[in-house]
Design a protein around this motif. Sequence first.
Motif, mmCIF file in Angstrom:
data_model
loop_
_atom_site.group_PDB
_atom_site.id
_atom_site.type_symbol
_atom_site.label_atom_id
_atom_site.label_comp_id
_atom_site.label_asym_id
_atom_site.label_seq_id
_atom_site.Cartn_x
_atom_site.Cartn_y
_atom_site.Cartn_z
ATOM 1 N N PRO A 138 8.395 -70.406 22.896
ATOM 2 C CA PRO A 138 6.960 -70.555 23.172
ATOM 3 C C PRO A 138 6.155 -69.978 22.006
ATOM 4 O O PRO A 138 6.664 -69.161 21.250
ATOM 5 C CB PRO A 138 6.771 -69.702 24.423
ATOM 6 N N CYS A 139 4.891 -70.404 21.872
ATOM 7 C CA CYS A 139 4.102 -69.970 20.710
ATOM 8 C C CYS A 139 3.560 -68.557 20.888
ATOM 9 O O CYS A 139 3.323 -67.852 19.918
ATOM 10 C CB CYS A 139 2.961 -70.950 20.458
ATOM 11 N N ASN A 140 3.342 -68.147 22.148
ATOM 12 C CA ASN A 140 2.772 -66.831 22.452
ATOM 13 C C ASN A 140 1.344 -66.679 21.951
ATOM 14 O O ASN A 140 0.845 -65.560 21.847
ATOM 15 C CB ASN A 140 3.647 -65.702 21.882
ATOM 16 N N GLU A 141 0.709 -67.784 21.644
ATOM 17 C CA GLU A 141 -0.670 -67.697 21.155
ATOM 18 C C GLU A 141 -1.636 -68.524 21.994
ATOM 19 O O GLU A 141 -2.826 -68.214 22.067
ATOM 20 C CB GLU A 141 -0.745 -68.156 19.700
ATOM 21 N N CYS A 142 -1.117 -69.589 22.615
ATOM 22 C CA CYS A 142 -2.016 -70.455 23.378
ATOM 23 C C CYS A 142 -2.454 -69.759 24.665
ATOM 24 O O CYS A 142 -1.934 -68.723 25.041
ATOM 25 C CB CYS A 142 -1.349 -71.790 23.687
ATOM 26 N N GLU A 143 -3.407 -70.389 25.331
ATOM 27 C CA GLU A 143 -3.966 -69.802 26.540
ATOM 28 C C GLU A 143 -2.895 -69.650 27.633
ATOM 29 O O GLU A 143 -2.822 -68.637 28.324
ATOM 30 C CB GLU A 143 -5.104 -70.716 27.020
ATOM 31 N N VAL A 144 -2.067 -70.699 27.763
ATOM 32 C CA VAL A 144 -1.032 -70.678 28.805
ATOM 33 C C VAL A 144 -0.055 -69.527 28.555
ATOM 34 O O VAL A 144 0.259 -68.746 29.456
ATOM 35 C CB VAL A 144 -0.293 -72.029 28.861
ATOM 36 N N CYS A 145 0.422 -69.413 27.326
ATOM 37 C CA CYS A 145 1.337 -68.325 26.981
ATOM 38 C C CYS A 145 0.698 -66.977 27.308
ATOM 39 O O CYS A 145 1.323 -66.093 27.896
ATOM 40 C CB CYS A 145 1.714 -68.366 25.502
ATOM 41 N N GLY A 146 -0.574 -66.846 26.928
ATOM 42 C CA GLY A 146 -1.289 -65.594 27.159
ATOM 43 C C GLY A 146 -1.352 -65.247 28.633
ATOM 44 O O GLY A 146 -1.081 -64.115 29.030
ATOM 45 N N ASN A 175 5.762 -74.651 29.623
ATOM 46 C CA ASN A 175 4.322 -74.864 29.801
ATOM 47 C C ASN A 175 3.491 -74.598 28.555
ATOM 48 O O ASN A 175 2.299 -74.890 28.538
ATOM 49 C CB ASN A 175 3.791 -73.999 30.948
ATOM 50 N N CYS A 176 4.096 -74.039 27.525
ATOM 51 C CA CYS A 176 3.363 -73.696 26.298
ATOM 52 C C CYS A 176 2.672 -74.941 25.731
ATOM 53 O O CYS A 176 3.274 -76.005 25.596
ATOM 54 C CB CYS A 176 4.311 -73.100 25.261
ATOM 55 N N GLN A 177 1.401 -74.799 25.391
ATOM 56 C CA GLN A 177 0.617 -75.951 24.907
ATOM 57 C C GLN A 177 0.929 -76.317 23.465
ATOM 58 O O GLN A 177 0.690 -77.433 23.047
ATOM 59 C CB GLN A 177 -0.887 -75.625 25.028
ATOM 60 N N ASN A 178 1.431 -75.362 22.707
ATOM 61 C CA ASN A 178 1.657 -75.608 21.273
ATOM 62 C C ASN A 178 3.111 -75.935 20.922
ATOM 63 O O ASN A 178 3.414 -76.198 19.773
ATOM 64 C CB ASN A 178 1.256 -74.375 20.454
ATOM 65 N N ARG A 179 3.985 -75.854 21.918
ATOM 66 C CA ARG A 179 5.399 -76.031 21.594
ATOM 67 C C ARG A 179 5.667 -77.488 21.212
ATOM 68 O O ARG A 179 5.250 -78.416 21.890
ATOM 69 C CB ARG A 179 6.275 -75.628 22.784
HETATM 70 ZN ZN LIG Z 1 1.998 -71.223 23.836
#
Ligand SMILES: [Zn+2]
Length: 371
Positions: A73-81, A62-66
């Motif tokens: 996962p990026c761990n920075e986007c809203e979804v990851c958060g 679901n990560c938006q930046n991947r």
């Molecule tokens: Zn992400």
Amino acid sequence: MPTAIYQKYRPRVWAELADQNHIKTTLEHEISRGQITHAYLFVGPRGVGKTTAARLLAKSVNCQNRKPGVAEPCNECEVCGRIQAGRSFDIIEIDAASHTGVDHVREHILESAEVSAGHGTYRIFIIDEVHMLSTAAFNAMLKILEEPPAHVIFILATTEVHKVPATIISRCQRFNFKKIPADAIRQRLRSITQAEKMNVDEEVLNVIAEHSDGSLRDAESMLGQVLALGGKKITMLEASLVIPRSNLNEAANLVGLILKNDAAGALSLANNLVEQGISVSVFMQDIIVWLRNMLLAKVGERLDLFSRDTLGELQSRLLKDAVGVSAREAQELIDIFLRRRQNLGESPLPQLPLELAIIEACTLKADGMES
Ligand SMILES: [Zn+2]
């Protein structure tokens, strides 16, 4: 701080997931290629990373930046958060062992599987201890699995896969999680103590790793209790307040005396330990574990695989001591301790079964078993 060690250091990327390399490799491959299936079944003992892997999978897909070709996962986007904080509407975690689990699955899944997830993301159901679901709940799930909506992923986790219906299993991609080797657990504990800037003796970490029986979660929560003791430096002396004392060394000593046919020495060692207040049951278990490792050392080829519950000095001692015992002898000794241990509950004296086992074992040795 201390009680939250497990949550605080929950892996945020695949690279941090302890051990389970076979699973990591396959899942990373599927994620990076976009070859996600609709149902995963994570099988394995407690505390070895099933739920953690499920959440990582949910975050990755679901990560938006991947980017394509990447699994992490990026761990920075809203979804990851949101997922990291456990506040994502698209990730639905259900504990089937809880009281509400069963009803939850029926209503929740049937209804919300129809509702599409936001922003082209997946709606992911993580169902822990899935074997606890009722037949009705399994049937409801089966219906969805037969024709899964494109945006739905089920990740089912269980410690008792034999209780999961074959019809469900056959529709899932199955991953078998293994107990985590003591050495990997020790490394993980070491990195946590470093991150916490705490000085903990290596021996303490070894004992925790050996006692956690392959469960990282147990090891981390034990470490949390140890760190809660505070102080500049935590040695075995302080740590023994909260962690069970390892008796594997004493078990090894006792087995050594039996193999020398020194019944008097073995009985006196046992009585000393009982006077010090050890649990006879746990000690007999330690003896059985030690004998088992010896037996495996006799018949096994991959020393690293079976002796992975023991570390360092203890491991070299095991390999050395195993030379002096035959496989048959080790097997018969295990039988004796297993059998006598069953009588613990009904014995008028708690240490009696242990003493009888020692005498029986020495008699066996005296009766001329080859070694
Ligand atoms: Zn992400």
